[in-house]
Write a protein that holds these residues in place. Structure first.
Motif, PDB file in Angstrom:
ATOM      1  N   GLY A 180       0.813  -1.217   0.000  1.00  0.00           N
ATOM      2  CA  GLY A 180       0.000   0.000   0.000  1.00  0.00           C
ATOM      3  C   GLY A 180       0.835   1.252   0.000  1.00  0.00           C
ATOM      4  N   ARG A 181       2.000   1.199   0.624  1.00  0.00           N
ATOM      5  CA  ARG A 181       2.896   2.357   0.686  1.00  0.00           C
ATOM      6  C   ARG A 181       3.414   2.730  -0.697  1.00  0.00           C
ATOM      7  N   ILE A 182       3.591   1.729  -1.534  1.00  0.00           N
ATOM      8  CA  ILE A 182       4.076   1.980  -2.891  1.00  0.00           C
ATOM      9  C   ILE A 182       2.922   2.323  -3.828  1.00  0.00           C
ATOM     10  N   VAL A 183       1.845   1.538  -3.757  1.00  0.00           N
ATOM     11  CA  VAL A 183       0.715   1.701  -4.679  1.00  0.00           C
ATOM     12  C   VAL A 183       0.063   3.065  -4.527  1.00  0.00           C
ATOM     13  N   TRP A 184      -0.267   3.444  -3.286  1.00  0.00           N
ATOM     14  CA  TRP A 184      -0.965   4.715  -3.079  1.00  0.00           C
ATOM     15  C   TRP A 184      -0.049   5.904  -3.336  1.00  0.00           C
ATOM     16  N   ALA A 185       1.227   5.780  -2.995  1.00  0.00           N
ATOM     17  CA  ALA A 185       2.155   6.880  -3.250  1.00  0.00           C
ATOM     18  C   ALA A 185       2.291   7.128  -4.752  1.00  0.00           C
ATOM     19  N   ALA A 186       2.420   6.044  -5.519  1.00  0.00           N
ATOM     20  CA  ALA A 186       2.513   6.192  -6.970  1.00  0.00           C
ATOM     21  C   ALA A 186       1.212   6.746  -7.542  1.00  0.00           C
ATOM     22  N   ALA A 187       0.076   6.267  -7.022  1.00  0.00           N
ATOM     23  CA  ALA A 187      -1.219   6.769  -7.495  1.00  0.00           C
ATOM     24  C   ALA A 187      -1.378   8.257  -7.216  1.00  0.00           C
ATOM     25  N   SER A 188      -0.848   8.707  -6.073  1.00  0.00           N
ATOM     26  CA  SER A 188      -0.987  10.123  -5.721  1.00  0.00           C
ATOM     27  C   SER A 188      -0.214  11.026  -6.668  1.00  0.00           C
ATOM     28  N   ASP A 189       0.834  10.497  -7.309  1.00  0.00           N
ATOM     29  CA  ASP A 189       1.555  11.273  -8.309  1.00  0.00           C
ATOM     30  C   ASP A 189       0.658  11.581  -9.503  1.00  0.00           C
ATOM     31  N   ARG A 190      -0.330  10.731  -9.740  1.00  0.00           N
ATOM     32  CA  ARG A 190      -1.195  10.876 -10.913  1.00  0.00           C
ATOM     33  C   ARG A 190      -2.520  11.557 -10.598  1.00  0.00           C
ATOM     34  N   ILE A 191      -3.133  11.192  -9.474  1.00  0.00           N
ATOM     35  CA  ILE A 191      -4.469  11.719  -9.192  1.00  0.00           C
ATOM     36  C   ILE A 191      -4.450  12.887  -8.210  1.00  0.00           C
ATOM     37  N   GLY A 192      -3.302  13.161  -7.595  1.00  0.00           N
ATOM     38  CA  GLY A 192      -3.216  14.228  -6.602  1.00  0.00           C
ATOM     39  C   GLY A 192      -3.212  13.664  -5.192  1.00  0.00           C
ATOM     40  N   ARG A 193      -2.546  14.360  -4.279  1.00  0.00           N
ATOM     41  CA  ARG A 193      -2.376  13.853  -2.915  1.00  0.00           C
ATOM     42  C   ARG A 193      -3.691  13.783  -2.153  1.00  0.00           C
ATOM     43  N   MET A 194      -4.478  14.859  -2.185  1.00  0.00           N
ATOM     44  CA  MET A 194      -5.707  14.874  -1.391  1.00  0.00           C
ATOM     45  C   MET A 194      -6.751  13.901  -1.924  1.00  0.00           C
ATOM     46  N   ARG A 195      -6.799  13.717  -3.219  1.00  0.00           N
ATOM     47  CA  ARG A 195      -7.716  12.708  -3.762  1.00  0.00           C
ATOM     48  C   ARG A 195      -7.321  11.319  -3.282  1.00  0.00           C
ATOM     49  N   ALA A 196      -6.015  11.074  -3.221  1.00  0.00           N
ATOM     50  CA  ALA A 196      -5.548   9.771  -2.733  1.00  0.00           C
ATOM     51  C   ALA A 196      -5.936   9.576  -1.272  1.00  0.00           C
ATOM     52  N   PHE A 197      -5.749  10.603  -0.440  1.00  0.00           N
ATOM     53  CA  PHE A 197      -6.116  10.468   0.967  1.00  0.00           C
ATOM     54  C   PHE A 197      -7.623  10.333   1.150  1.00  0.00           C
ATOM     55  N   ALA A 198      -8.400  11.049   0.341  1.00  0.00           N
ATOM     56  CA  ALA A 198      -9.855  10.900   0.419  1.00  0.00           C
ATOM     57  C   ALA A 198     -10.264   9.466   0.121  1.00  0.00           C
ATOM     58  N   ALA A 199      -9.635   8.870  -0.897  1.00  0.00           N
ATOM     59  CA  ALA A 199      -9.952   7.485  -1.254  1.00  0.00           C
ATOM     60  C   ALA A 199      -9.532   6.526  -0.149  1.00  0.00           C
ATOM     61  N   MET A 200      -8.334   6.748   0.433  1.00  0.00           N
ATOM     62  CA  MET A 200      -7.858   5.862   1.505  1.00  0.00           C
ATOM     63  C   MET A 200      -8.780   5.891   2.718  1.00  0.00           C
ATOM     64  N   LEU A 201      -9.153   7.094   3.152  1.00  0.00           N
ATOM     65  CA  LEU A 201     -10.022   7.224   4.327  1.00  0.00           C
ATOM     66  C   LEU A 201     -11.398   6.624   4.057  1.00  0.00           C
ATOM     67  N   ALA A 202     -11.950   6.893   2.880  1.00  0.00           N
ATOM     68  CA  ALA A 202     -13.279   6.375   2.553  1.00  0.00           C
ATOM     69  C   ALA A 202     -13.275   4.850   2.479  1.00  0.00           C
ATOM     70  N   LEU A 203     -12.279   4.288   1.787  1.00  0.00           N
ATOM     71  CA  LEU A 203     -12.209   2.832   1.667  1.00  0.00           C
ATOM     72  C   LEU A 203     -11.984   2.170   3.025  1.00  0.00           C
TER      73      LEU A 203
END
Length: 433
Positions: free
Chosen positions: A294-317
């Motif tokens: 998760g540390r690699i997947v979400w960090a890489a995803a945040s480079d593409r979708i933006g940091r706050m969108r990534a955190f919103a998805a993590m908290l919601a999921l």
């Protein structure tokens, strides 16, 4: 020599070009260090052994104390290590942290009965927790300076090594404990020596990039162009912004949500989904892989979708899966929901260092993010305490996980309130690719 601890022996900067394989060698060195200190997450192996061992026979509450102390001490180490690293450079701080961590584990190995349990609390808890924090922050801050073009991915890799440390250590620790199950603490002695060696080898290669260092398509660190147009905050300046507190709150709540399940994973698997004790132990080991990934997947995803969108998805999921998991009587469904929670828990540690870099700059990243890791200690202590209190002797998993899940979903609102500080907007645009 700048006050960032830049090593003059680092590879020379090339205008618009990378420095060959040097920076990837630093990634390998960082992973070696993180594998060793990430072994702290294998504590559940020792917790069970200390409860079963005739020389100790600890209660579950007693057996949890060293790990709780470790998590509590991490923040102190990251705060001090981050500040020194920004002034003295990464190598000396990482080596010091690795030595302190390894010596703490070795000290725990001299406990031979319940009367000596204080040595485990002092060694594994206080000393190793502090050394872990000192060492942990260094590669995160260092690699952001070497990889301004891949900030999310590279910090994800750095802390991913920490998440995988328990995966590598657990089977070795089990094998060592089985050699003398009556005194499982003897396993700490060879492990402590191994941690010392791994930490020192990895940390010995650490160095900051030279002034004017560039990579293709990205302007110089501390040079001209885009980075010069943005502002690098000092720790004091960052603490005077609302963004620092909002980011710390997001980290705290994400950690608390994930670790509330992690702390109860084996018992939850048995009581909710009907896993056997052996099956639950196997599941917990497998889930540790998702923590690291998760540390690699979400960090890489945040480079593409933006940091706050990534955190919103993590908290919601995390929140939705926590609400659902008490009703997951199927072993497969329970494992799937738990895997998502572990992914999102690890994702916060991979994504937040890059987020802090975007918001405040990387020049003082060690001090700023090191202090932000107070969220790890607060969430790491509050989550398990809240979960255990709500579950209680009546095994009220539905109440516990529903309450914590609702809090996590509600925390998504914080991601909409958290905006990049004025003057740092260019970094946020970079983070969205």
């Amino acid at each position: 020599m700048s006050n960032t601890g830049t090593n003059s022996g680092a590879a020379s900067a090339e205008a618009g070009g990378e420095t060959g394989t040097n920076r990837w060698l630093l990634v390998a060195a960082a992973l070696l260090l993180q594998f060793s200190i990430g072994a702290v997450y294998a504590w559940s192996v020792f917790s069970k052994a200390l409860q079963d061992a005739s020389a100790f026979e600890l209660s579950s509450v007693e057996a949890a104390i060293p790990f709780e102390v470790t998590i509590g001490m991490i923040f102190i180490g990251t705060y001090i290590g981050g500040r020194i690293q920004d002034r003295r450079g990464p190598r000396v701080v990482a080596m010091a942290g690795g030595v302190i961590y390894g010596l703490g584990v070795l000290l725990a190995g001299f406990a031979e009965s319940k009367d000596d349990f204080w040595l485990v609390v002092l060694g594994y808890g206080v000393i190793s927790g502090f050394g872990l924090g000192v060492a942990y922050i260094v590669p995160i801050a260092m690699l952001q300076k070497w990889f301004p073009d891949k900030r999310g991915l590279i910090t994800g890799l750095a802390v991913g090594g920490f998440g995988f440390g328990a995966v590598l250590t657990s089977p070795v620790a089990n094998w060592l404990i089985d050699r003398d199950p009556d005194i499982p603490t003897k396993a700490f002695i060879p492990l402590g020596i191994a941690y010392l060696v791994m930490s020192l080898i990895g940390a010995s290669l650490f160095k900051n990039p030279p002034e004017g260092y560039t990579v293709a398509g990205h302007e110089a660190v501390g040079g001209s162009g885009a980075d010069a147009a943005t502002r690098d905050y000092t720790q004091g300046e960052a603490l005077r912004t609302p963004q620092w507190y909002l980011l710390t709150a997001i980290l705290t709540l994400n950690v608390a949500a994930g670790i509330s399940l992690i702390s109860q994973a084996a018992a939850s698997a048995t009581d909710i989904a009907g896993y056997s004790a052996a099956g639950a132990a196997t599941l917990v080991g497998a889930l540790a892989i998702f923590n690291g990934a998760g540390r690699i997947v979400w960090a890489a995803a945040s480079d593409r979708i933006g940091r706050m969108r990534a955190f919103a998805a993590m908290l919601a999921l995390s929140g939705l899966c926590l609400i659902a998991i008490p009703h997951a009587e199927s072993a497969v469904l329970f494992a799937l929901l738990a895997a998502v929670i572990y992914l999102c828990y690890g994702g916060a540690f991979g994504t937040m260092p890059a987020t802090a870099g975007d918001y405040f700059g990387v020049r003082h990243a060690g001090a700023i993010y090191g202090l932000m890791l107070i969220g790890w200690s607060i969430g790491g202590v509050a989550g398990p305490l809240l979960a255990s209190a709500l579950i209680g002797e009546d095994e009220a998993y539905t109440t516990a996980y529903t309450v914590i899940g609702v809090v996590a979903v509600a925390a998504v609102a914080l991601t909409f309130l958290t905006k990049v500080p004025k003057g740092r907007e260019a970094e946020a645009v970079d983070a969205r690719g």
